[in-house]
Design an enzyme around this catalytic site. Structure first.
Site, PDB file in Angstrom:
ATOM      1  N   HIS A  70      -9.772  -1.621  55.963  1.00  0.00           N
ATOM      2  CA  HIS A  70      -9.808  -3.326  54.810  1.00  0.00           C
ATOM      3  C   HIS A  70      -9.905  -4.396  54.802  1.00  0.00           C
ATOM      4  O   HIS A  70     -10.470  -4.711  54.428  1.00  0.00           O
ATOM      5  CB  HIS A  70      -7.830  -2.944  54.061  1.00  0.00           C
ATOM      6  CG  HIS A  70      -7.939  -3.694  52.902  1.00  0.00           C
ATOM      7  ND1 HIS A  70      -8.352  -3.819  51.324  1.00  0.00           N
ATOM      8  CD2 HIS A  70      -7.555  -5.324  52.394  1.00  0.00           C
ATOM      9  CE1 HIS A  70      -7.752  -3.912  51.038  1.00  0.00           C
ATOM     10  NE2 HIS A  70      -6.986  -5.192  51.219  1.00  0.00           N
ATOM     11  N   HIS A  92      -7.384  -3.070  44.204  1.00  0.00           N
ATOM     12  CA  HIS A  92      -5.964  -3.149  45.350  1.00  0.00           C
ATOM     13  C   HIS A  92      -4.871  -1.815  44.569  1.00  0.00           C
ATOM     14  O   HIS A  92      -3.958  -1.316  43.630  1.00  0.00           O
ATOM     15  CB  HIS A  92      -5.110  -4.112  44.136  1.00  0.00           C
ATOM     16  CG  HIS A  92      -4.248  -5.487  45.147  1.00  0.00           C
ATOM     17  ND1 HIS A  92      -3.151  -5.819  44.857  1.00  0.00           N
ATOM     18  CD2 HIS A  92      -4.755  -5.511  46.207  1.00  0.00           C
ATOM     19  CE1 HIS A  92      -3.268  -6.280  45.801  1.00  0.00           C
ATOM     20  NE2 HIS A  92      -3.369  -5.963  46.632  1.00  0.00           N
TER      21      HIS A  92
END
Length: 500
Positions: free
Chosen positions: A44, A91
Site C-alpha cells: 500500500h 479503500h
C-alpha cells in the site's frame, strides 16, 4: 522483547525483508522500529510488487506542473494561471469489513490529498465493484458503501458528480471502492510535501490520534478472508465536519506564507508523513510523541506511529512563525501542536517522555529509497485458453429482440443506478452544470478561473479480465471519448489499479 523472524512475519514482513532491515539498520530493530517498516514496506505504501510496472506509464506532458508521483496528487495546467489537482485512490479492505466507515474515510482521505497541496476540492467521483446483487452480503456492502460515500461527501460539501457501479461474482469477498477528487488552485502556489530547514518546527494539526486504523496500510495489502472482521480496529473512523474545518484552516494558513511543507497523515499515519517528507527533503526529524494529541490514554509509541486516525495533517513551518499558524487553527477550533523539529542527519528519532523509542533513516523507509522493489514471476492464466477459443460467429441468432432487450435492462450492470446516485449531493456549490443536462462526462465550473472541467471515471472490468493489455487501452480510450463527447479536451489521466 526479543525480535525474531516470527515477529517480522506476524507484522506481514518476510524473512528476507527482516534480514534486509537488519542490514540497513546495522542491528536488530526494536518492535517499534519493526512496526514502522511493516507499514512503510507494505504494498500500500511502497508499491514494492508493482512499482516496476507503474514506472513504465507515460509520465511527461506539456501541461504537467509536477512530475507524476512526486506529490500527493497530480497537478496540471488548466490555463489562465490555474491548475487542476486530481487523484483517485482505493479503500477496498476497510470497506469489506465496515462498509460505511470504510467508504466514508476513503472519500475523506482523497480530499485531504487534494487540499494538502493548496487546492480547493470542487468535485468527487467514485468507481465501485460488488459481488452478486442477489447475495445478502453484497446487498449489505452496497448499502453501507453508498451511504458512507454520501454521508462524508454531502457533509463535507463537495458534489459527487459521476461514477460507476458494476456487479460480478469475483468481488464477493473483496469489493472495490475507489474514490476520486478534483480541485483547483493558483498554479504557482502549490505546497510540496517536503520537509526542509534545520530547526524548523514540525506541527501536528487536526483531530486527536486514537487506536482506530492502526496497521491500516499493511491490512490494506493483505488477503481478505471471513476472519478479517476481527481486524476491525484497522478501519478508520471519519468526521466530515472536522475535515471541512481542516480544509478551510489549511487553505487559510497557506496564505500566511509560513508553511514550508505539508502532508496528510494518511496510510501509515505519523510514520508515513514524517518519513516521506523527510526523505524528500533529505533531512531528518526529532519527534516527541508525548506531544501528539490523543483521544485514548496510554497509547504506546508504535500505536501513535501507525494509527490512521482521520482528519490530521503534518506541517513544517518557518521557525519563529509558529504562533501565526497556531492562531489560524485555533480560530477554526482545531488542535495545532508542535511535536518536534527538522534535523540535518536524515534520521527519524522518535522520543516518548525523553526516552528514544525508535531511530530510523527516513530514506530506508520510503518508495524510491530503501524500500524493496520486486520483479515477480508471471504466467498467462489458464482461463485465457477458453477465452481465446471463443467464436462469436457460433452464437445462435436472437429470436425475440423485444424480450431480449427487456431481459437486458433488468441486469444489475445495465439497469438504472438512480438508487445509488440520488443519495449523493451533486449540486452543492452550484457548479455542476451537467445535473440537469446529463452528458458522457460531468462538466463542472471551476469558479474564478474562467474555465470548466470535464471529468469522468471509466473501466470495463470484463474487457480487462479477458485481455488486460487491450482492456487497459479501452479504459483510457473510453474515458477520453467521454471527455470529448462532453466538449472537453483530455489533458490528463490518473489511475487506481486494484489487483489481488
Amino acid at each position: 522483547m526479543e525480535i525474531t523472524v516470527k515477529t517480522a512475519q506476524q507484522l506481514r514482513l518476510t524473512a528476507d525483508e527482516f534480514e534486509l532491515i537488519k542490514q540497513k539498520m546495522g542491528r536488530t530493530p526494536n518492535f517499534t522500529e519493526l512496526c514502522a517498516f511493516s507499514g512503510m514496506w507494505s504494498e500500500h505504501c511502497s508499491y514494492k510488487n508493482s512499482i516496476k510496472w507503474l514506472k513504465t506509464l507515460p509520465r511527461d506532458g506539456g501541461r504537467m506542473l509536477v512530475a507524476a508521483g512526486e506529490e500527493n496528487a497530480g497537478l496540471m495546467d488548466m490555463g489562465n494561471g490555474f491548475g487542476v489537482v486530481f487523484k483517485i485512490e482505493s479503500h477496498n479492505h476497510p470497506s469489506a469489513i465496515e462498509p460505511f466507515q470504510g467508504a466514508a474515510t476513503g472519500v475523506g482521505g482523497i480530499q485531504r490529498d487534494i487540499f494538502t497541496m493548496g487546492a480547493r476540492p470542487i468535485a468527487s467521483l467514485n468507481s465501485l465493484r460488488f459481488g452478486n446483487l442477489k447475495d445478502k452480503k453484497t446487498q449489505h456492502l452496497l448499502a453501507g458503501v453508498v451511504k458512507g460515500i454520501g454521508h462524508y461527501g454531502n457533509c463535507f460539501g463537495v458534489p459527487t458528480v459521476g461514477g460507476e457501479v458494476y456487479f460480478e461474482d469475483c468481488y464477493h469477498t473483496n469489493p472495490l471502492v475507489n474514490a476520486m477528487s478534483v480541485g483547483i488552485m493558483q498554479a504557482n502556489k502549490m505546497v510540496s510535501a517536503t520537509a526542509k530547514g534545520t530547526g524548523n518546527p514540525v506541527i501536528y494539526v487536526g483531530s486527536a490520534t486514537g487506536k482506530d486504523g492502526i496497521g491500516g496500510a499493511s491490512f490494506a495489502s493483505a488477503d481478505i478472508t471471513h476472519d478479517s472482521v476481527q481486524e476491525l480496529p484497522a478501519v478508520q473512523v471519519g468526521d466530515p465536519f472536522q475535515e471541512k474545518k481542516l480544509l478551510e484552516a489549511c487553505l487559510e494558513v497557506l496564505e500566511t506564507g509560513a508553511v514550508v511543507g505539508m502532508q496528510d497523515m494518511g496510510a501509515a499515519g505519523i510514520i508515513c508523513s514524517t518519513a516521506e517528507m523527510s526523505a524528500k527533503g533529505e533531512v531528518g526529524m526529532h519527534i516527541d510523541l508525548e506531544k501528539v494529541p490523543t483521544r485514548q490514554q496510554n497509547m504506546k509509541a508504535w500505536e501513535l506511529l501507525l494509527s490512521e486516525s482521520q482528519e490530521r495533517m503534518l506541517m513544517v513551518v518557518e521557525k519563529g512563525r509558529e504562533a501565526e499558524v497556531v492562531a489560524v487553527f485555533e480560530k477554526w477550533d482545531l488542535s495545532a501542536s508542535t511535536i518536534g523539529h527538522v534535523t540535518e542527519d536524515g534520521l527519524l528519532n522518535f522520543y516518548m517522555n525523553g526516552t528514544l523509542e525508535a531511530s530510523i533513516p527516513a530514506y530506508e523507509l520510503v518508495l524510491g529509497g530503501g524500500a524493496p522493489q520486486y520483479t515477480r514471476e508471471n504466467t498467462e492464466p489458464k482461463y485465457f485458453e477458453k477465452i481465446n477459443a471463443f467464436d462469436s460467429t457460433a452464437l445462435a441468432d436472437i429470436q425475440d429482440l423485444k424480450a431480449t432487450a427487456e431481459a437486458l435492462i433488468t441486469l444489475p450492470n445495465i439497469a438504472s443506478k438512480r438508487w445509488v446516485y440520488t443519495q449523493y449531493d451533486s449540486m452543492v456549490g452550484a457548479a455542476n452544470t451537467s445535473t440537469n443536462s446529463p452528458s458522457d462526462a460531468s462538466v463542472v465550473l471551476a469558479k474564478g478561473t474562467g474555465k470548466a472541467l470535464a471529468i469522468t471515471v471509466d473501466c470495463n472490468s470484463k474487457y480487462v479480465f479477458a485481455n488486460p493489455y487491450i482492456g487497459g487501452m479501452i479504459a483510457v480510450a473510453e474515458a477520453a471519448r467521454n471527455i470529448v463527447c462532453s466538449g472537453g479536451e483530455p489533458i490528463g489521466v490518473t489511475n487506481c489499479l486494484n489487483f489481488g
